[in-house]
Design a protein around this motif. Structure first.
Motif, PDB file in Angstrom:
ATOM      1  N   LEU A   1       1.030   4.273  -2.900  1.00 13.95           N
ATOM      2  CA  LEU A   1       0.913   5.712  -2.633  1.00 13.95           C
ATOM      3  C   LEU A   1       2.143   6.466  -3.129  1.00 13.95           C
TER       4      LEU A   1
ATOM      5  N   TYR B   1       0.845  -1.197   0.000  1.00 11.23           N
ATOM      6  CA  TYR B   1       0.000   0.000   0.000  1.00 11.23           C
ATOM      7  C   TYR B   1       0.881   1.248   0.000  1.00 11.23           C
ATOM      8  N   ASP B   2       1.978   1.209   0.752  1.00 12.35           N
ATOM      9  CA  ASP B   2       2.896   2.344   0.799  1.00 12.35           C
ATOM     10  C   ASP B   2       3.531   2.567  -0.574  1.00 12.35           C
TER      11      ASP B   2
ATOM     12  N   LYS C   1       2.212  10.143  15.517  1.00 14.79           N
ATOM     13  CA  LYS C   1       2.195   9.849  14.098  1.00 14.79           C
ATOM     14  C   LYS C   1       3.599   9.476  13.626  1.00 14.79           C
TER      15      LYS C   1
ATOM     16  N   LYS D   1       1.872  10.335  -3.371  1.00 16.56           N
ATOM     17  CA  LYS D   1       1.054  10.666  -2.201  1.00 16.56           C
ATOM     18  C   LYS D   1       1.768  10.209  -0.927  1.00 16.56           C
ATOM     19  N   HIS D   2       3.014  10.654  -0.790  1.00 17.85           N
ATOM     20  CA  HIS D   2       3.833  10.225   0.343  1.00 17.85           C
ATOM     21  C   HIS D   2       3.217  10.618   1.691  1.00 17.85           C
ATOM     22  N   ASN D   3       2.575  11.777   1.737  1.00 19.56           N
ATOM     23  CA  ASN D   3       2.013  12.252   3.004  1.00 19.56           C
ATOM     24  C   ASN D   3       0.808  11.436   3.467  1.00 19.56           C
ATOM     25  N   ASP D   4       0.251  10.620   2.561  1.00 19.08           N
ATOM     26  CA  ASP D   4      -0.911   9.809   2.931  1.00 19.08           C
ATOM     27  C   ASP D   4      -0.509   8.457   3.522  1.00 19.08           C
ATOM     28  N   SER D   5       0.796   8.209   3.569  1.00 24.84           N
ATOM     29  CA  SER D   5       1.283   6.943   4.124  1.00 24.84           C
ATOM     30  C   SER D   5       1.868   7.191   5.513  1.00 24.84           C
ATOM     31  N   TYR D   6       1.203   6.700   6.538  1.00 22.82           N
ATOM     32  CA  TYR D   6       1.662   6.908   7.909  1.00 22.82           C
ATOM     33  C   TYR D   6       0.937   5.956   8.855  1.00 22.82           C
TER      34      TYR D   6
END
Length: 208
Positions: free
Chosen positions: A6, A2-3, A32, A11-16
């Motif tokens: 992204l 999934y990472d 976080k 969409k790096h900021n959506d992986s956390y």
């Protein structure tokens, strides 16, 4: 996966990973964590618990270097070696002979001890990666300010300077001695290999 999906979509900021602490169903604490990307720089900080470093010739502080990405996330899994250099009113309590400078990164960080001398002022520590390449993380610098000693220094400052120079000479001698020992070991290993080869030749001759 999934990472990676992204990342490919930028969409790096959506992986956390987000952890929430709740009391009576209400969020009272959060933490976080972002995935670490390609290591791009070193970061330095003093692990001093907000205590001032005194210029008394013996006060110590631990300085920590870490490998991080562009956003400051520490890259925990890497095998870099960090070299420390120092300028100003202090010295490193580390050298090559004790494997403390350069120092291999463990779980993303590499610590080093810094000792203040008897002159209050600034100490500049620089950390850099030993083996440089195309994507080598950028070096980092940290300035630590030392304050005057809270207690009167009884020892003569000239004697302290001579002592510090003596310590440097001892560390240099230890390092040179280690190099000489390594050279002797290498020679002994070569001689042992030569004797083993002669023994094999003799055995072959007897067999024939």
């Amino acid at each position: 996966m999934y990472d990676k999906k992204l990342a490919r979509e930028d969409k790096h900021n959506d992986s956390y990973l987000l952890t929430e602490g709740l009391i009576d169903g209400k969020v009272v604490a959060t933490h976080k964590v972002m995935p670490t990307r390609r290591p791009s720089k070193l970061i330095l900080w003093a692990d001093n618990e907000n205590m001032d470093l005194e210029a008394n010739g013996s006060d110590l502080v631990t300085v920590v270097a870490a490998v991080a990405d562009d956003k400051g996330n520490i890259k925990r899994l890497n095998n870099y070696h960090i070299k420390f250099d120092i300028e100003g009113n202090g010295e490193l309590v580390a050298d090559n002979a004790t494997f403390t400078n350069p120092r291999q990164v463990q779980w993303g960080t590499a610590p080093v001890l810094v000792r203040a001398n008897t002159n209050a002022g600034e100490i500049k520590i620089k950390a850099s990666v030993v083996f440089e390449g195309i994507h080598t993380p950028l070096s980092a610098e940290l300035i630590i300010k030392t304050i005057d000693s809270k207690h009167r220094i009884i020892a003569d400052k000239n004697e302290l300077s001579l002592l510090l120079e003596g310590n440097k000479m001892i560390n240099k001698s230890i390092s040179e001695g280690k190099s000489n020992c390594e050279e002797e070991i290498k020679k002994l290993q070569q001689e042992l290999s030569r004797l083993r080869l002669k023994e094999v030749e003799k055995q072959q001759s007897d067999f024939e």
